[in-house]
Design an enzyme around this catalytic site. Structure first.
Site, PDB file in Angstrom:
ATOM      1  N   SER A   2      -4.950   4.888   5.943  1.00 50.95           N
ATOM      2  CA  SER A   2      -4.697   3.449   5.822  1.00 50.95           C
ATOM      3  C   SER A   2      -4.305   3.092   4.396  1.00 50.95           C
ATOM      4  O   SER A   2      -3.495   2.206   4.165  1.00 50.95           O
ATOM      5  CB  SER A   2      -5.940   2.661   6.240  1.00 50.95           C
ATOM      6  OG  SER A   2      -5.696   1.277   6.148  1.00 50.95           O
ATOM      7  N   PHE A  56     -14.825  -3.246   0.275  1.00 55.37           N
ATOM      8  CA  PHE A  56     -15.756  -2.123   0.126  1.00 55.37           C
ATOM      9  C   PHE A  56     -15.831  -1.609  -1.324  1.00 55.37           C
ATOM     10  O   PHE A  56     -16.920  -1.419  -1.858  1.00 55.37           O
ATOM     11  CB  PHE A  56     -15.361  -0.980   1.063  1.00 55.37           C
ATOM     12  CG  PHE A  56     -15.278  -1.392   2.511  1.00 55.37           C
ATOM     13  CD1 PHE A  56     -16.259  -2.201   3.075  1.00 55.37           C
ATOM     14  CD2 PHE A  56     -14.217  -1.003   3.306  1.00 55.37           C
ATOM     15  CE1 PHE A  56     -16.189  -2.594   4.405  1.00 55.37           C
ATOM     16  CE2 PHE A  56     -14.138  -1.395   4.641  1.00 55.37           C
ATOM     17  CZ  PHE A  56     -15.119  -2.192   5.197  1.00 55.37           C
ATOM     18  N   ASP A  84      -7.748  -8.116  11.825  1.00 50.54           N
ATOM     19  CA  ASP A  84      -9.095  -7.562  11.575  1.00 50.54           C
ATOM     20  C   ASP A  84     -10.091  -8.654  11.186  1.00 50.54           C
ATOM     21  O   ASP A  84     -11.300  -8.476  11.321  1.00 50.54           O
ATOM     22  CB  ASP A  84      -9.054  -6.502  10.472  1.00 50.54           C
ATOM     23  CG  ASP A  84      -8.631  -5.141  11.008  1.00 50.54           C
ATOM     24  OD1 ASP A  84      -8.568  -4.998  12.250  1.00 50.54           O
ATOM     25  OD2 ASP A  84      -8.360  -4.241  10.202  1.00 50.54           O
ATOM     26  N   ARG A 134      -1.962  -5.092   3.160  1.00 52.91           N
ATOM     27  CA  ARG A 134      -1.780  -4.260   4.332  1.00 52.91           C
ATOM     28  C   ARG A 134      -0.379  -4.394   4.926  1.00 52.91           C
ATOM     29  O   ARG A 134       0.239  -3.400   5.307  1.00 52.91           O
ATOM     30  CB  ARG A 134      -2.802  -4.672   5.387  1.00 52.91           C
ATOM     31  CG  ARG A 134      -2.687  -3.908   6.685  1.00 52.91           C
ATOM     32  CD  ARG A 134      -3.705  -4.390   7.725  1.00 52.91           C
ATOM     33  NE  ARG A 134      -3.736  -3.486   8.855  1.00 52.91           N
ATOM     34  CZ  ARG A 134      -2.863  -3.510   9.852  1.00 52.91           C
ATOM     35  NH1 ARG A 134      -1.869  -4.391   9.835  1.00 52.91           N
ATOM     36  NH2 ARG A 134      -2.954  -2.649  10.850  1.00 52.91           N
ATOM     37  N   HIS A 189      -6.103  -3.832   1.385  1.00 52.72           N
ATOM     38  CA  HIS A 189      -6.428  -4.958   2.275  1.00 52.72           C
ATOM     39  C   HIS A 189      -6.827  -6.205   1.503  1.00 52.72           C
ATOM     40  O   HIS A 189      -7.804  -6.871   1.827  1.00 52.72           O
ATOM     41  CB  HIS A 189      -7.534  -4.548   3.258  1.00 52.72           C
ATOM     42  CG  HIS A 189      -6.990  -3.844   4.472  1.00 52.72           C
ATOM     43  ND1 HIS A 189      -6.001  -2.905   4.396  1.00 52.72           N
ATOM     44  CD2 HIS A 189      -7.298  -3.950   5.796  1.00 52.72           C
ATOM     45  CE1 HIS A 189      -5.726  -2.454   5.613  1.00 52.72           C
ATOM     46  NE2 HIS A 189      -6.476  -3.061   6.477  1.00 52.72           N
ATOM     47  N   ARG A 212       0.828  -1.222   0.000  1.00 58.64           N
ATOM     48  CA  ARG A 212       0.000   0.000   0.000  1.00 58.64           C
ATOM     49  C   ARG A 212       0.859   1.269   0.000  1.00 58.64           C
ATOM     50  O   ARG A 212       0.417   2.324  -0.452  1.00 58.64           O
ATOM     51  CB  ARG A 212      -0.989  -0.004   1.166  1.00 58.64           C
ATOM     52  CG  ARG A 212      -0.343  -0.095   2.534  1.00 58.64           C
ATOM     53  CD  ARG A 212      -1.413  -0.298   3.612  1.00 58.64           C
ATOM     54  NE  ARG A 212      -0.814  -0.751   4.854  1.00 58.64           N
ATOM     55  CZ  ARG A 212      -1.069  -0.231   6.041  1.00 58.64           C
ATOM     56  NH1 ARG A 212      -1.913   0.759   6.162  1.00 58.64           N
ATOM     57  NH2 ARG A 212      -0.495  -0.706   7.120  1.00 58.64           N
ATOM     58  N   GLU A 259     -19.096   4.231   0.255  1.00 58.01           N
ATOM     59  CA  GLU A 259     -18.299   3.721  -0.869  1.00 58.01           C
ATOM     60  C   GLU A 259     -19.065   3.725  -2.188  1.00 58.01           C
ATOM     61  O   GLU A 259     -18.482   3.920  -3.253  1.00 58.01           O
ATOM     62  CB  GLU A 259     -17.818   2.299  -0.561  1.00 58.01           C
ATOM     63  CG  GLU A 259     -16.860   2.208   0.616  1.00 58.01           C
ATOM     64  CD  GLU A 259     -17.547   2.237   1.975  1.00 58.01           C
ATOM     65  OE1 GLU A 259     -18.788   2.115   2.018  1.00 58.01           O
ATOM     66  OE2 GLU A 259     -16.850   2.380   2.996  1.00 58.01           O
TER      67      GLU A 259
END
Lengths: 276, 325
Positions: free
Chosen positions: B47, B93, B127, B177, B119, B20, B68
């Site tokens: 993030s 999302f 998570d 991530r 992610h 990322r 989103e």
């Protein structure tokens, strides 16, 4: 663009209705109810208010019309043909294989369409993006977005409503065709929208309510909206689903059904009589 | 044994950087070099490392909030007035929740929207399943007009993000991530749609994407000692698939193993199987998550638990070698 008198605009609206009935009969399917209720709105936009050039659909300074309730595209096609985007005869290809006039509008097929739509609830967000882009570039183009009242069931509409007021998009005018009906019945019985004016106001919009079959009222309201600053405006156009054909009016059953030959004759006869 | 284009010492002590970061750094570069680039965030801006762009180019950053579907279509609208918008949020999302918006508004009309899909994969870690995108490649690959890229490391994510602006149409760049080995360099060649052979071999073709490319290289090194010669292909572009490179390798080795951090159903393995079954059927194994949801845990433990390791690749290689005979 030619200035039309009120009488001429009424006759244009009537012509669009006649095209619609013939198109749907020929296609054997389609959505007459919400198309008929939107006729005066589309007439006001394409024949009086919007800056656009049928000879040059990509004209940079044109206003943008985002049709969120894509299923009423036949009435948009009729208005585009009457404006000169393409020959009126092409209207009869609606929904046929190879036609540029898809059952729900597809921008890659037909120049002059600003988006592809059919899945409800998305148009207002697209309109927000277009209007935000114009703001970024300090351009003066105005953005219009037509929604159905049943479509307001979609949560995304309210996400977009928040975005538009957050971004202070005074170059965006939403238009809701409040015909009170959706496929499963009256909107008040399906998922009650009332109090609709309060809802939009509480989301930060300037609200104007008009008779959605009075072209002059719609034009005045759309012009008024251009003078509202730092917030978006929404027109709540109170209409009758199936307006103009007695047996279609206020009937949810005519949301997505084409008239047969006999019904077409009867409808056209009624519309002939409505000529002024 | 690796090509001269890869980073040095990748087997001993590779640098570790999250992919990322490649996305975030590339956005800043694009901000400086392309005035049409705008970035959209949905409350996950830092993030996704898009905060770096937002800080430097606030007038070209659009915060949409936790919405989103709205974001995907606002991006569509921005593309309609000539912007190159980057939608930035987690894969579950932007590809999952906003799939209809991606399908009907963006892909159908071939709009110039870029999607930074974060992610991706099980390595998201603690998570848990809700945030681990394991279906996103399948969901995006099925859409016409869409280009889908799963880069292997920081540099490749950077290059994929930059390259996406050269494509007229929607592009998904999928990244993760956690820190992962940096196996390429600034100068390693990268072209969208062109799979890269990282190690030439004659016995088995291993086609991988994302972090599984590194696992494939480790497997190749270990199997070399046993006399099995792997060809390792980094197939970063899932769509359009580099059919020439894949079929040439399959013709040479006569068996294929694919590896990805995604469901076995619908991802890279499926894409390769769809292609080879029609054009050059060979024994195949697809490594990925086996039709189950993820769960919480440390990333490395999850990779083992879900079989996304070089050990699984070695086992599958031995299987296909037997099937070939």
């Amino acid at each position: 663009m030619k200035q039309h008198s009120e009488k001429e605009l009424k006759n244009i609206a009537n012509t669009l209705r006649k095209h619609l009935i013939k198109m749907l009969e020929k296609a054997g399917s389609g959505h007459p109810g919400g198309s008929m209720s939107s006729v005066e709105i589309i007439t006001a936009l394409y024949f009086a208010v919007m800056k656009h050039d049928p000879e040059n659909p990509c004209w940079e300074k044109r206003d943008r019309f985002i049709l969120s309730k894509g299923h009423v595209c036949p009435i948009l096609y009729a208005a585009m043909a009457e404006s000169g985007y393409f020959p009126v005869s092409e209207l009869m290809t609606l929904r046929k294989l190879g036609s540029r006039l898809q059952g729900h509008p597809h921008m890659c097929k037909l120049p002059g369409l600003e988006t592809s739509s059919g899945s409800l609830g998305q148009g207002l967000s697209i309109a927000v993006g277009v209007a935000k882009g114009f703001k970024m570039d300090e351009k003066k183009n105005h953005v219009y977005c037509l929604m159905g009242d049943g479509e307001l069931n979609e949560g995304q509409i309210w996400e977009a409503a928040m975005s538009a007021s957050q971004f202070q998009l005074d170059n965006l005018t939403g238009i809701v065709d409040v015909n009170g009906l959706q496929i499963d019945g009256w909107t008040k019985d399906v998922k009650c929208l009332s109090p609709l004016k309060d809802k939009w106001e509480s989301f930060g919009w300037y609200v104007i309510e008009v008779d959605g079959h009075n072209v002059k009222q719609i034009i005045d309201a759309l012009n008024h909206a251009k003078h509202i600053h730092f917030k978006p405006t929404v027109l709540l156009c109170h209409t009758i689903k199936g307006k103009g054909v007695s047996f279609m009016e206020d009937q949810a059953g005519w949301h997505g059904k084409a008239p047969n030959e006999e019904q077409t004759k009867k409808a056209l006869k009624e519309l002939e009589r409505a000529e002024v | 044994m690796t090509t001269k284009n890869l980073a040095k010492d990748i087997y001993e002590k590779p640098d570790q950087i999250p992919t990322r970061h490649g996305y975030g750094d590339a956005l800043v570069h694009l901000g400086k070099t392309n005035k049409d680039v705008v970035v959209l965030g949905a409350d996950l801006t830092s993030s996704l490392r898009a905060h770096l762009f937002a800080k430097e180019f606030p007038e070209r950053f659009v915060e949409v909030g936790i919405a989103e579907q709205d974001m995907m279509n606002i991006a569509a609208g921005l593309s309609l007035v000539g912007k190159i918008p980057f939608v930035s949020t987690y894969g579950v999302f932007c590809i999952g929740r906003a799939w209809d918006q991606l399908r009907t508004t963006v892909a159908y009309a071939n709009l110039n929207v870029k999607i930074g899909s974060g992610h991706g994969g099980i390595s998201v870690g603690p998570d848990g399943a809700t945030h681990q995108a394991l279906e996103d490649v399948a969901l995006s690959r099925v859409l016409p007009n869409l280009t889908v890229i799963v880069p292997t490391d920081y540099h490749e994510t950077y290059k994929a993000t930059i390259s996406s602006t050269k494509i007229q149409g929607p592009v998904v760049v999928r990244f993760g991530r956690e820190k992962v080995p940096v196996i390429t360099t600034k100068n390693t060649p990268f072209k969208v749609g062109k799979a890269d052979i990282y190690k030439k071999g004659t016995d088995v073709t291993v086609i991988a994407c994302g972090v599984m490319v590194y696992e494939a290289l480790i497997a190749a090194k270990m199997l070399a000692k046993k006399g099995i010669d792997l060809e390792v292909i980094n197939c970063h572009t899932i769509k359009p698939l580099d059919m020439d490179t894949i079929i040439a390798s399959a013709k040479k080795t006569k068996c294929v193993v694919t590896a990805e951090e995604h469901q076995q159903i619908g991802g890279l393995g499926s894409a390769v199987a769809e292609f080879l079954s029609k054009n050059y059927p060979v024994p195949m194994r697809i490594i990925g998550v086996n039709d189950r949801f993820g769960e919480s845990g440390p990333p490395e433990d999850l990779m083992k638990e879900f079989g996304l390791t070089h050990e699984t690749i070695i086992k599958s290689v031995q299987d296909v070698v037997k099937m070939k005979k």
